[in-house]
Design an enzyme around this catalytic site. Structure first.
Site, PDB file in Angstrom:
ATOM      1  N   ASP A  66       1.223  24.387  23.590  1.00 32.45           N
ATOM      2  CA  ASP A  66       2.661  24.220  23.521  1.00 32.45           C
ATOM      3  C   ASP A  66       3.244  25.087  24.645  1.00 32.45           C
ATOM      4  O   ASP A  66       2.592  26.024  25.110  1.00 32.45           O
ATOM      5  CB  ASP A  66       3.108  24.705  22.138  1.00 32.45           C
ATOM      6  CG  ASP A  66       4.604  24.726  21.983  1.00 32.45           C
ATOM      7  OD1 ASP A  66       5.228  23.691  22.241  1.00 32.45           O
ATOM      8  OD2 ASP A  66       5.137  25.775  21.596  1.00 32.45           O
ATOM      9  N   ASP A 114       7.107  26.233  25.095  1.00 38.57           N
ATOM     10  CA  ASP A 114       8.116  27.209  24.660  1.00 38.57           C
ATOM     11  C   ASP A 114       7.597  27.995  23.456  1.00 38.57           C
ATOM     12  O   ASP A 114       7.344  27.426  22.401  1.00 38.57           O
ATOM     13  CB  ASP A 114       9.408  26.492  24.242  1.00 38.57           C
ATOM     14  CG  ASP A 114      10.060  25.739  25.394  1.00 38.57           C
ATOM     15  OD1 ASP A 114       9.810  26.120  26.550  1.00 38.57           O
ATOM     16  OD2 ASP A 114      10.809  24.796  25.128  1.00 38.57           O
ATOM     17  N   GLY A 135      10.566  24.372  18.279  1.00 36.57           N
ATOM     18  CA  GLY A 135       9.651  23.228  18.386  1.00 36.57           C
ATOM     19  C   GLY A 135      10.260  21.895  17.980  1.00 36.57           C
ATOM     20  O   GLY A 135       9.577  20.880  18.001  1.00 36.57           O
ATOM     21  N   ARG A 182      15.217  17.661  20.899  1.00 34.86           N
ATOM     22  CA  ARG A 182      16.626  17.884  21.225  1.00 34.86           C
ATOM     23  C   ARG A 182      17.543  17.182  20.211  1.00 34.86           C
ATOM     24  O   ARG A 182      18.492  17.760  19.709  1.00 34.86           O
ATOM     25  CB  ARG A 182      16.913  17.380  22.641  1.00 34.86           C
ATOM     26  CG  ARG A 182      18.186  17.940  23.227  1.00 34.86           C
ATOM     27  CD  ARG A 182      18.404  17.433  24.627  1.00 34.86           C
ATOM     28  NE  ARG A 182      17.267  17.676  25.512  1.00 34.86           N
ATOM     29  CZ  ARG A 182      17.130  17.139  26.719  1.00 34.86           C
ATOM     30  NH1 ARG A 182      18.066  16.341  27.192  1.00 34.86           N
ATOM     31  NH2 ARG A 182      16.060  17.396  27.462  1.00 34.86           N
ATOM     32  N   SER A 203       9.462  19.409  24.957  1.00 34.39           N
ATOM     33  CA  SER A 203      10.556  19.557  25.922  1.00 34.39           C
ATOM     34  C   SER A 203      10.505  18.543  27.054  1.00 34.39           C
ATOM     35  O   SER A 203       9.468  18.293  27.654  1.00 34.39           O
ATOM     36  CB  SER A 203      10.538  20.958  26.529  1.00 34.39           C
ATOM     37  OG  SER A 203      11.560  21.058  27.506  1.00 34.39           O
ATOM     38  N   ARG A 204      11.686  18.005  27.352  1.00 32.79           N
ATOM     39  CA  ARG A 204      11.824  17.123  28.512  1.00 32.79           C
ATOM     40  C   ARG A 204      12.056  17.932  29.780  1.00 32.79           C
ATOM     41  O   ARG A 204      12.195  17.378  30.857  1.00 32.79           O
ATOM     42  CB  ARG A 204      12.972  16.148  28.280  1.00 32.79           C
ATOM     43  CG  ARG A 204      12.660  15.204  27.138  1.00 32.79           C
ATOM     44  CD  ARG A 204      13.671  14.123  26.977  1.00 32.79           C
ATOM     45  NE  ARG A 204      13.120  13.099  26.097  1.00 32.79           N
ATOM     46  CZ  ARG A 204      13.608  11.882  25.972  1.00 32.79           C
ATOM     47  NH1 ARG A 204      14.652  11.512  26.668  1.00 32.79           N
ATOM     48  NH2 ARG A 204      13.050  11.015  25.150  1.00 32.79           N
ATOM     49  N   ASN A 205      12.110  19.245  29.633  1.00 26.67           N
ATOM     50  CA  ASN A 205      12.255  20.117  30.796  1.00 26.67           C
ATOM     51  C   ASN A 205      10.933  20.796  31.147  1.00 26.67           C
ATOM     52  O   ASN A 205      10.906  21.768  31.899  1.00 26.67           O
ATOM     53  CB  ASN A 205      13.335  21.173  30.521  1.00 26.67           C
ATOM     54  CG  ASN A 205      14.708  20.532  30.388  1.00 26.67           C
ATOM     55  OD1 ASN A 205      15.210  19.938  31.334  1.00 26.67           O
ATOM     56  ND2 ASN A 205      15.298  20.604  29.206  1.00 26.67           N
ATOM     57  N   ASP A 209       3.441  27.570  18.353  1.00 32.29           N
ATOM     58  CA  ASP A 209       4.217  28.622  17.674  1.00 32.29           C
ATOM     59  C   ASP A 209       5.154  28.063  16.606  1.00 32.29           C
ATOM     60  O   ASP A 209       5.814  28.836  15.921  1.00 32.29           O
ATOM     61  CB  ASP A 209       5.068  29.410  18.687  1.00 32.29           C
ATOM     62  CG  ASP A 209       6.214  28.586  19.229  1.00 32.29           C
ATOM     63  OD1 ASP A 209       5.968  27.436  19.654  1.00 32.29           O
ATOM     64  OD2 ASP A 209       7.359  29.064  19.206  1.00 32.29           O
TER      65      ASP A 209
END
Ligand code: B16
Ligand code: MG
Length: 215
Positions: A9, A11, A46, A49, A116-118, A170
Site C-alpha cells: 500500500d 499512503d 485507505g 475518494r 489512490s489516483r495520485n 495500514d
C-alpha cells in the site's frame, strides 16, 4: 507456499500523506459547513475518494446531485494535489526505503496496491516512479478496498499467483481485501485496526521480512 511478490500500500506504509488528505477534506468540509475533525479523518484511512466523501457528508450527501458530487471530489483533490508539491525523497516513512531495497535484494517482485489516483504523482515526488514491477492504483479497478481487486490486479501485473503474494497494509479495509484475495496479509498499525492480518507490526520500520518469508 513460497512468497514471490510483495504488494505494498502507498499512503500509510511507504509515505504518510494522511495529513494532506486530512487538510484537503477539512478545507472542503469548512467550505460546505460540515463538521469534520482529525478523529473523523481516521475512518477515511485507505478508503476511496468517493466513499470518503460519503462518510464526510453523512446524510447531507442526499442533497447533492451527481454533478455536484463530482465537483466536491475534484475540489478536495485539487487542495490535496497542491500539497503534494512539498513531498520530497526525504518523506519516506522510517524504514520504508530500506524495506523496498530488501524486497528487491531478495529477488522478490514488488508492486504497489493503492486506492489512490495520485499514486504516480506521489511516487514521482518520492523519486521512485520506475522502481516497481507493477503499479495497481485507483484507476485500474472499479471496486475499492475492502474488495480484493486492487491486489489481484497487482498480482497479475507481476505475474505471480495470489497465493504467493503478500500485502503490506495500514488500513483495516486493505487487510480485509488482502485476506479475501487469498494473500498473506501484513498489517501496519494497532491491533484494533489491522489485527486480522497474519503478521502485524506497529510501523513499517519493524516489518521483519525474514519472519514472513519463513512461513
Ligand atoms: P485519492 P492507500 C488511499 O491510499 C488513502 O489512504 C485514502 O485516504 C484516500 O482517500 C485514497 O487513497 C484515495 O486517494 O483521492 O488520492 O485517489 O492507503 O490505498 O495508498
Ligand atoms: Mg494506506
Amino acid at each position: 507456499m513460497t512468497i514471490k511478490a510483495i504488494i505494498l500500500d502507498l499512503d500509510g506504509v511507504i509515505t504518510d500523506t494522511a495529513e494532506y488528505h486530512y487538510r484537503g477534506w477539512k478545507h472542503l468540509a469548512d467550505d460546505e459547513g460540515v463538521p469534520f475533525d482529525r478523529e473523523a479523518n481516521d475512518a477515511l484511512r485507505g478508503v476511496s475518494r468517493r466513499a470518503s466523501l460519503e462518510l464526510l457528508m453523512g446524510e447531507a450527501i442526499a442533497r447533492y446531485s451527481e454533478e455536484q458530487i463530482q465537483e466536491l471530489m475534484a475540489r478536495k483533490n485539487a487542495y490535496y494535489v497542491a500539497m503534494l508539491d512539498s513531498i520530497t525523497p526525504a518523506d519516506f516513512l522510517p524504514g520504508a526505503w530500506e524495506l523496498l531495497q530488501e524486497i528487491k535484494a531478495r529477488g522478490l517482485k514488488v508492486a504497489i496496491g493503492s486506492a489512490s489516483r495520485n499514486t504516480m504523482t506521489v511516487l514521482t515526488r518520492l523519486g521512485i516512479p520506475d522502481f516497481f514491477d507493477g503499479i495497481s492504483d485507483g484507476y485500474g479497478v472499479v471496486r475499492a478496498k475492502p474488495a480484493p481487486d486492487v491486489f489481484v490486479y497487482a498480482a497479475g501485473l507481476v505475474g505471480v499467483p495470489v497465493a504467493q503474494c503478500a500485502v503490506i497494509e495500514d488500513a483495516e479495509s486493505g487487510v480485509e481485501g488482502a485476506l479475501v484475495a487469498g494473500m498473506v496479509a501484513i498489517g501496519i498499525g494497532p491491533e484494533e485496526r489491522v489485527g486480522k492480518a497474519h503478521f502485524r507490526y506497529d510501523t513499517t520500520a519493524q516489518v521483519n521480512l525474514e519472519e514472513i518469508l519463513r512461513e
